[in-house]
Design a protein around this motif. Structure first.
Motif, mmCIF file in Angstrom:
data_model
loop_
_atom_site.group_PDB
_atom_site.id
_atom_site.type_symbol
_atom_site.label_atom_id
_atom_site.label_comp_id
_atom_site.label_asym_id
_atom_site.label_seq_id
_atom_site.Cartn_x
_atom_site.Cartn_y
_atom_site.Cartn_z
ATOM 1 N N GLU A 29 -13.762 7.960 -11.846
ATOM 2 C CA GLU A 29 -13.563 7.632 -10.429
ATOM 3 C C GLU A 29 -12.765 6.352 -10.273
ATOM 4 O O GLU A 29 -12.929 5.409 -11.048
ATOM 5 C CB GLU A 29 -14.932 7.442 -9.750
ATOM 6 N N THR A 30 -11.932 6.310 -9.262
ATOM 7 C CA THR A 30 -11.216 5.065 -8.985
ATOM 8 C C THR A 30 -11.479 4.564 -7.577
ATOM 9 O O THR A 30 -11.539 3.380 -7.342
ATOM 10 C CB THR A 30 -9.697 5.261 -9.127
ATOM 11 N N GLY A 31 -11.614 5.479 -6.632
ATOM 12 C CA GLY A 31 -11.823 5.054 -5.256
ATOM 13 C C GLY A 31 -10.537 4.703 -4.537
ATOM 14 O O GLY A 31 -10.555 4.294 -3.389
ATOM 15 N N VAL A 32 -9.406 4.823 -5.225
ATOM 16 C CA VAL A 32 -8.133 4.622 -4.521
ATOM 17 C C VAL A 32 -7.226 5.824 -4.690
ATOM 18 O O VAL A 32 -6.100 5.843 -4.249
ATOM 19 C CB VAL A 32 -7.371 3.378 -5.053
ATOM 20 N N SER A 33 -7.767 6.840 -5.393
ATOM 21 C CA SER A 33 -6.935 8.005 -5.651
ATOM 22 C C SER A 33 -7.861 9.136 -6.048
ATOM 23 O O SER A 33 -9.080 8.962 -6.117
ATOM 24 C CB SER A 33 -5.979 7.727 -6.801
ATOM 25 N N GLU A 34 -7.272 10.279 -6.362
ATOM 26 C CA GLU A 34 -8.124 11.350 -6.881
ATOM 27 C C GLU A 34 -8.624 10.917 -8.258
ATOM 28 O O GLU A 34 -8.002 10.078 -8.922
ATOM 29 C CB GLU A 34 -7.327 12.650 -6.934
#
Lengths: 420, 347, 290
Positions: free
Chosen positions: A381-386
């Motif tokens: 997971e990044t939370g700024v992208s897929e």
């Protein structure tokens, strides 16, 4: 007299031998080199050993960083490397490192020159690096043989399509959609926007990085039956302006220009287009689709369309929270950074997550094991992208990008999650 | 012994490479050092040593042209490229054995050098420098854009060569052929200037018009100088092409300038100078890097600004050497030897 | 037609700026015999100084220009005094290398201070487009041509009409004779370097206005060499012609042929000219004595 000379010569020889035998140490324990320099070469930032909870204490894991801070792509390389270095500092000081062990990032500037990258790589391997954060297309391709032989995972900032096939380059990992994917997304959007037959000019950096998506773009046009005629124009490095290339594109009748280049030449191109009173629509792929383009081109950048898989500080993506926290604890602010910083941050995050999973699994921390872990650990997971996901069939971390447009001096997304 | 000079009583002793006892001892020490190095150096420093070896060959070549014959050349990088691409392409496209390919590359580069030497006959000083600068850019342009050479790819990767049954992978194995070639180049270079050709070349450097009045055929010797020098450079280039991936970035203007710096810092017109200069200039950036790493805790700015510092040091080193010791490291070595030889007298 | 006019204007602008930089180079070469490889770096220093005066000190642009000129003169004089005077009598290759060393040092100093990110110069040349004969032309290019022409004219007038200018021409012609006439050669050398540094600064500022302040400004300075070969080193007029030819040639090649050829075409032209006329299009033949 003669005996004195012989004695002196013998002493000199002994000293030489002693120095040679003792001088193998390449200086370990170098890099607490995190978060030192901002873009102006001022040393700020802590060394990743700040106070606070979650401090890593285990034996450090070495990874190498090859960054461009002074070469042809330094304008985007510098914020990217800053993001990577800050990530390591944040991870070590607040997130317990990777499974309790500190990450030791050994990094150097290689000025976008392949010979320097090769030398740095040799050095990092000699110092026990189990992973490398790399940069440019040309050097990543030049090193791919060595990294396979040395079994060291290599995450490059280069997202060339040739790097994502594990059967060809099992140790290259690309966290984002490839340049070819971005080109496909751009072409699909152009076809839709034009609503009919149209001419497209592809302006690209004069290097393997620039030519990377061109052939695949042409193939995509044919596959999808798009009514686009694509011509390519190299943007020579060190050129003062692109008036000549623009003239040829206009002679072609181009209505759209897709730019596969970094922000500074792209900004120059945009300004030249304005100077010549041209109304060609510019579509930037990821390395010019960010704040730096707007900063350099000014108002002229209004209306430029960009393709980028990662949401930058202008959005309020959840993944920006740790960045915001870290910067504030360091006396900086999220307004100081840009999308490339976030890109560097999360690319390093992908490797760190892999290391954490590896340490937790209890297996020995080696490059080969890290590669296997990255392939089997599932989405990151990044939370700024897929989410970034690698499998044994594909080292392409993401496939979707966002389409952005410059409005009121900021790149704002108008369509998210577009896959080719 | 040598304080009053070296006297020979027969031709045999005069023709020896090393005249005095001290010189012979130093030669043997150097030989032992070269033989021992690969066993004691770490892999990183071994790769640096290999680069130094290749640089020595190129520097000797350039010194023949610029130091001994007085022809300014800024096109070194271009000739390295010619050697590398020729040798690489001969192996990759025609499948020739490596040794044959390297020899052919040397010959071809020498020919190309002679070709560039012909227009150089009429040019001197500034004009020759600019013409060689032009040749540098033109060769690099060709190598980057000519379809015949690139075939659409950006780099050429030559399969690892074999020598006496050993596949040359890794710096340790490469050390031997590289150092062997460097030793060969040194001996050839040294002998060149003990011969008539060498003396003619030096005459061309000192006073070419007077030399031609004395019967030295300027055309023949200038072109020969370009050819011989380019042959050496072609060898360095060919070795580079097999040692590492061939990309045009290895052969740009900055490389030409680096080689010029090597012979200037080392000493124009001296084979030993070429060797010392090559060692010094190649070690400079690596040395600075190690220094930066070691002071990282105290002066982090050094690492952050390393490329700027490397560039600045390079520039300052050149300036300081030229102002304070224009005859380079070879002269400094000579002065050191004289100091010990003549001690306690000063001259 | 529109393309042609746009390319011509752009080429003339670049060419005029090149001529400005080349004039400085030619002045140094004629007066002192030194091949100044650091001319491009002087341009970059000038551009960065103007940038920092406007952006960091907040001064208005006339003051910034004066400041940059002062720095340029200081650098030029310093170079002449401390770096080139010890090199008197050394071989040509040594002098070339010393200026190359200086070029590297200056570029490194700029990089150290300002970083490698390209910066935007506050445009004090009006931006925007004008319509001439129905063709949109960038204002800053036209102004650049005008400014360069002005400065070149001033330099030409200086050489023709002022005492010091005539003295410089005398030194360029024959140093010994000039000395016997009571001309202080030392002062002339210093003046030559000062003027060259200032013209380089102006050229650098004009380039930076068009393409931003970065290390590329110094790269632009490499084109000075084809210009001086084409134009010869003996007259301002020749240098101007040479500069315009090179500027136009590059733009026409970029516009009609492309493929990166424009980077190398000045050098190909150079080689041709040197084969036919070794002293350049407008140069005088040198007589060498033993």
């Amino acid at each position: 007299m003669r005996n004195t000379r012989i004695i002196m010569a013998a002493m000199a020889a002994t000293a030489l031998l002693a120095a040679a035998c003792g001088g193998d140490d390449n200086g370990n324990g170098e890099a607490a080199g995190n978060g030192e320099a901002t873009g102006n070469g001022e040393a700020t930032g802590d060394d990743g050993e700040a106070t606070g909870d979650g401090e890593a204490t285990g034996e450090p894991i070495v990874i190498g960083g090859i960054f461009d801070l002074s070469g042809a792509t330094a304008d985007v390389g510098e914020p990217y490397s800053q993001g990577a270095r800050d990530y390591v500092a944040w991870r070590n000081s607040t997130q317990d490192g990777v499974g309790g062990r500190e990450i030791e990032l050994e990094w150097q500037d290689y000025a976008y020159e392949v010979p320097n990258a090769e030398q740095l790589y040799t050095q990092f391997i000699a110092n026990g690096a189990v992973g490398i954060q790399g940069w440019g297309t040309a050097d990543t391709e030049a090193l791919s043989g060595s990294i396979t032989a040395d079994e060291v995972p290599f995450m490059s900032a280069s997202w060339a399509e040739t790097l994502v096939d594990p059967s060809e380059s099992p140790y290259n990992f690309v966290v984002g959609p490839t340049y070819s994917d971005q080109m496909r997304v751009a072409l699909a959007w152009i076809a839709e926007d034009a609503g009919g037959p149209t001419e497209v000019a592809a302006f690209h950096n004069d290097s393997p990085f620039g030519t990377s998506p061109l052939a695949d773009g042409q193939a995509y046009i044919e596959e999808e039956g798009l009514d686009i005629n694509l011509e390519t124009y190299a943007m020579p490095g060190g050129a003062t302006d692109y008036v000549g290339e623009i003239s040829r594109a206009e002679a072609q009748g181009a209505e759209y220009i897709v730019v596969q280049n970094v922000a500074s030449p792209a900004a120059q191109l945009v300004r030249n287009l304005q100077d010549q009173g041209s109304d060609i629509q510019v579509v930037c792929l990821n390395w010019c689709a960010a704040e730096l383009l707007i900063e350099l081109a000014g108002d002229v950048a209004e209306g430029v369309v960009g393709v980028h898989p990662i949401l930058g500080p202008a959005s309020d993506a959840p993944g920006l929270d740790p960045i915001r926290e870290y910067l504030e604890s360091d006396g900086r602010s999220i307004d100081d950074i840009d999308t490339f910083y976030v890109q560097g941050w999360y690319t390093t995050h992908a490797m760190a997550e892999g290391l954490a999973a590896l340490v937790d699994s209890g297996d020995e921390v080696t490059g080969a094991n890290l590669a296997t872990t990255l392939q089997t650990m599932g989405p990151i997971e990044t939370g700024v992208s897929e989410p970034i996901e690698f499998t044994s069939d594909s080292h392409r971390g993401m496939s979707a990008s966002n389409l952005l447009r410059v409005e009121d001096g900021r790149f704002l997304p108008f369509e998210e999650g577009v896959s080719p | 012994m040598t304080t009053t000079g070296v006297y020979h009583t027969n031709y045999r002793s005069e023709l020896r490479l090393r005249h005095t006892r001290a010189e012979q001892v130093r030669l043997w020490m150097a030989v032992v050092l070269v033989l021992l190095l690969p066993f004691v150096l770490s892999p990183f420093w071994l790769s640096v040593a290999n680069r130094i070896g290749i640089a020595i060959i190129g520097a000797i070549g350039l010194n023949i042209l610029t130091g001994f014959t007085g022809q300014i050349s800024l096109g070194q990088g271009g000739f390295l490229a010619v050697g590398a691409y020729t040798s690489g392409l001969l192996v990759v496209r025609l499948g020739l054995p490596t040794l044959v390919a390297i020899l052919l590359a040397v010959a071809f580069t020498a020919m190309v050098g002679a070709l560039f030497g012909i227009p150089a006959l009429r040019l001197k000083g500034l004009y020759l420098a600019i013409a060689t600068l032009a040749s540098q850019f033109i060769i690099i342009y060709l190598v980057r854009n000519w379809e015949f050479i690139t075939q659409g790819r950006d780099s050429i990767s030559v399969p690892r060569p074999e020598l006496f049954g050993f596949v040359l992978i890794g710096d340790f194995r490469w050390y031997w052929p590289i150092m062997g070639s460097a030793v060969l180049a040194t001996i050839l270079g040294r002998n060149l200037f003990r011969s008539g050709i060498g003396r003619a070349l030096m005459a061309v450097r000192d006073q070419d018009i007077a030399a031609s009045a004395l019967g030295v055929n300027l055309t023949k010797y200038k072109v020969m100088s370009f050819a011989i020098s380019s042959g050496f450079v072609g060898l360095a280039g060919a070795l580079t092409g097999h040692y590492r991936i061939i990309t045009w970035e290895r052969f740009g203007l900055n490389v030409s300038i680096e080689y010029l710096a090597m012979i200037i810092v080392g000493g124009l017109g001296s084979i030993l100078g070429s060797i010392l200069g090559a060692i010094f200039i190649v070690l400079l950036p690596s040395g600075l890097e190690q220094f930066a790493i070691s002071v990282r805790g105290v002066f982090p700015q050094v690492t952050a600004q390393l490329p700027a510092l490397q560039l600045a040091t390079f520039g300052i080193v050149i300036i300081l050497f030229l102002i304070f010791e224009p005859r380079g490291l070879a002269r400094m070595w000579q002065r050191t030897k004289d100091y010990f030889r003549l001690w306690p007298f000063r001259y | 037609m529109q393309t042609f006019i746009q390319l011509t204007v752009s080429g003339l602008a670049n060419g005029a700026i090149l001529a400005l930089a080349a004039v400085g180079f030619a002045i140094i070469f004629k007066a002192t015999g030194v091949i100044n490889f650091a001319q491009g770096s002087f341009m970059a220093v000038g551009a960065y100084m103007v940038y920092t005066a406007i952006a960091d000190f907040g001064w208005p642009w006339p003051v910034a220009l004066v400041f940059a000129a002062a720095v340029a003169i200081a650098v030029g004089l310093g170079t002449e005094r401390f770096i080139l005077r010890p090199m008197v009598g050394e071989s040509a290759i040594s002098v070339i290398m010393v200026t190359i060393g200086l070029a590297f040092f200056l570029e490194a100093a700029l990089q150290f201070q300002f970083g490698t990110r390209p910066l935007r110069m506050a445009p004090f040349i009006p931006e925007g487009t004008v319509q001439i004969l129905g063709v949109p032309l960038p204002m800053n290019r036209l102004v650049a041509i005008g400014l360069a022409a002005l400065v070149l004219g001033a330099v030409g007038a200086f050489f023709r009409f002022s005492r010091n200018g005539i003295a410089m021409r005398a030194v360029a012609d024959d140093q010994q004779a000039a000395l016997t006439m009571g001309i202080s050669v030392r002062r002339i050398f210093a003046m030559a370097w000062g003027i060259a540094a200032v013209t380089a600064m102006l050229a650098g500022v004009l380039v930076a206005n068009i393409q931003g302040v970065s290390g590329n400004v110094a790269l632009f300075g490499l084109l000075v060499f084809p210009v001086v070969i084409l134009g010869g080193l003996d007259s301002i007029g020749g240098t101007i012609v040479g500069g315009l030819i090179v500027g136009l040639l590059i733009q026409y090649t970029a516009g009609y042929l492309g493929g990166g050829l424009q980077q190398v075409i000045p050098y190909i032209l150079l080689v041709f000219i040197l084969m036919v006329r070794p002293y350049g299009l407008f140069g005088e033949v040198r007589i060498e004595r033993v």
